[in-house]
Scaffold this motif. Structure first.
Motif, mmCIF file in Angstrom:
data_model
loop_
_atom_site.group_PDB
_atom_site.id
_atom_site.type_symbol
_atom_site.label_atom_id
_atom_site.label_comp_id
_atom_site.label_asym_id
_atom_site.label_seq_id
_atom_site.Cartn_x
_atom_site.Cartn_y
_atom_site.Cartn_z
ATOM 1 N N LYS A 180 0.840 -1.210 0.000
ATOM 2 C CA LYS A 180 0.000 0.000 0.000
ATOM 3 C C LYS A 180 0.872 1.256 0.000
ATOM 4 C CE LYS A 180 -4.074 -1.770 2.381
ATOM 5 N NZ LYS A 180 -4.770 -1.778 3.667
ATOM 6 N N ALA A 181 1.968 1.206 0.757
ATOM 7 C CA ALA A 181 2.868 2.368 0.811
ATOM 8 C C ALA A 181 3.498 2.616 -0.559
ATOM 9 C CB ALA A 181 3.943 2.143 1.870
ATOM 10 N N GLU B 233 0.844 4.266 -2.729
ATOM 11 C CA GLU B 233 0.643 5.682 -2.359
ATOM 12 C C GLU B 233 1.799 6.528 -2.883
ATOM 13 O OE1 GLU B 233 -2.033 6.945 -1.070
ATOM 14 O OE2 GLU B 233 -2.897 4.942 -1.064
ATOM 15 N N GLU B 234 3.004 6.017 -2.736
ATOM 16 C CA GLU B 234 4.176 6.768 -3.176
ATOM 17 C C GLU B 234 4.160 6.966 -4.701
ATOM 18 O OE1 GLU B 234 8.603 6.191 -1.733
ATOM 19 O OE2 GLU B 234 8.321 5.244 -3.682
ATOM 20 N N ILE C 40 1.557 7.084 -6.631
ATOM 21 C CA ILE C 40 0.502 8.058 -6.963
ATOM 22 C C ILE C 40 1.033 9.478 -6.765
ATOM 23 C CG2 ILE C 40 -1.736 8.969 -6.184
ATOM 24 C CD1 ILE C 40 -2.574 6.000 -5.725
#
Ligand code: GTP
Ligand code: MG
Length: 207
Positions: free
Chosen positions: A114-115, A118-119, A121
């Motif tokens: 998930k990290a 997010e990064e 994006i």
């Protein structure tokens, strides 16, 4: 935008394998290098490190098909997945014509996956790239391991673009070629479309 080398009559597409640490990005390029038919000049560069972690990138150069007298060459890069190498990831991702997100399917990798998403994006937003028009292929890797999440969960959490996805066991070479074929095909199509949008399209696009 793809790099066009007129003197060599080549179009060079940059494909970047991104994703969290240890998801299998380097393994993908290693297997690809072994699987691909030994046609044209191919180069593979891995900077060796003591623990086999990627410190900046790995690089695979694949000569692809001819397109209207121009050769389409694919430069595949990986990023270093370790959290501390964020700046290196940014540099390697800059100017990507296509991205493969390699996720680790294990439940223990959920937070790291998930990290990484997010990064990515944030990076794409910073670079003014629209993830809805950029070719992206998702790879859910390590499907051989016992404690993996179902594809439906991974899809809901890690594929906001509803990009095509491929299940893989990269260490056995499974799904590796399919992933590369999918990203190189969509990257090539996207490059053709963007060239067609321009006035005075380059000769590799003209009939
Ligand atoms: N069981 C299993 N192990 C895998 C698979 N793919 C890769 N691995 C292993 O996972 C570890 C990490 O693989 P790498 O390809 O180095 O991962 P990476 O994403 O390049 O890691 P960084 O460079 O640190 O970001 C290695 O020990 C691989 O052998 C797989 O499909 N199944
Ligand atoms: Mg690596």
């Amino acid at each position: 935008m793809p790099f066009i080398h007129y003197a060599n009559r080549e179009v060079i597409l940059k494909v970047v394998y991104s994703g969290p640490a240890l998801s299998g990005k380097t393994t993908n390029l290693e297997k690809l290098h072994a699987i691909l038919p030994n046609k044209e000049s191919r180069q593979f560069l891995i900077v060796p490190t003591a623990n086999e972690r990627t410190l900046f990138f790995d690089f695979l150069n694949v000569a692809d098909t001819l397109e209207r007298n121009f050769k389409v060459r694919c430069h595949a890069y990986t990023v270093p997945g370790q959290v501390i190498y964020k700046e290196a990831r940014k540099v390697v991702l800059r100017g990507a014509d296509g991205i493969v997100m390699v996720y680790d399917s294990q439940a223990t990798a959920e937070t790291a996956n998930k990290a990484a998403l997010e990064e990515l994006i944030v990076f794409l937003r910073e670079q003014g790239q629209d993830p809805n028009s950029l070719p992206i292929v998702i790879q859910y890797n390590k499907r051989d391991l016992p404690d993996i999440l179902p594809i439906s969960t991974l899809e809901a959490e890690l594929n906001p673009w509803k990009a095509p996805f491929i299940e893989a066991i990269a260490i056995e070479g499974k799904g590796v070629l399919e992933t590369f074929d999918a990203i190189s095909k969509s990257t090539k199509e996207s490059a053709l479309r963007s060239s067609a949008d321009q006035k005075g399209s380059p000769p590799w696009f003209r009939e």
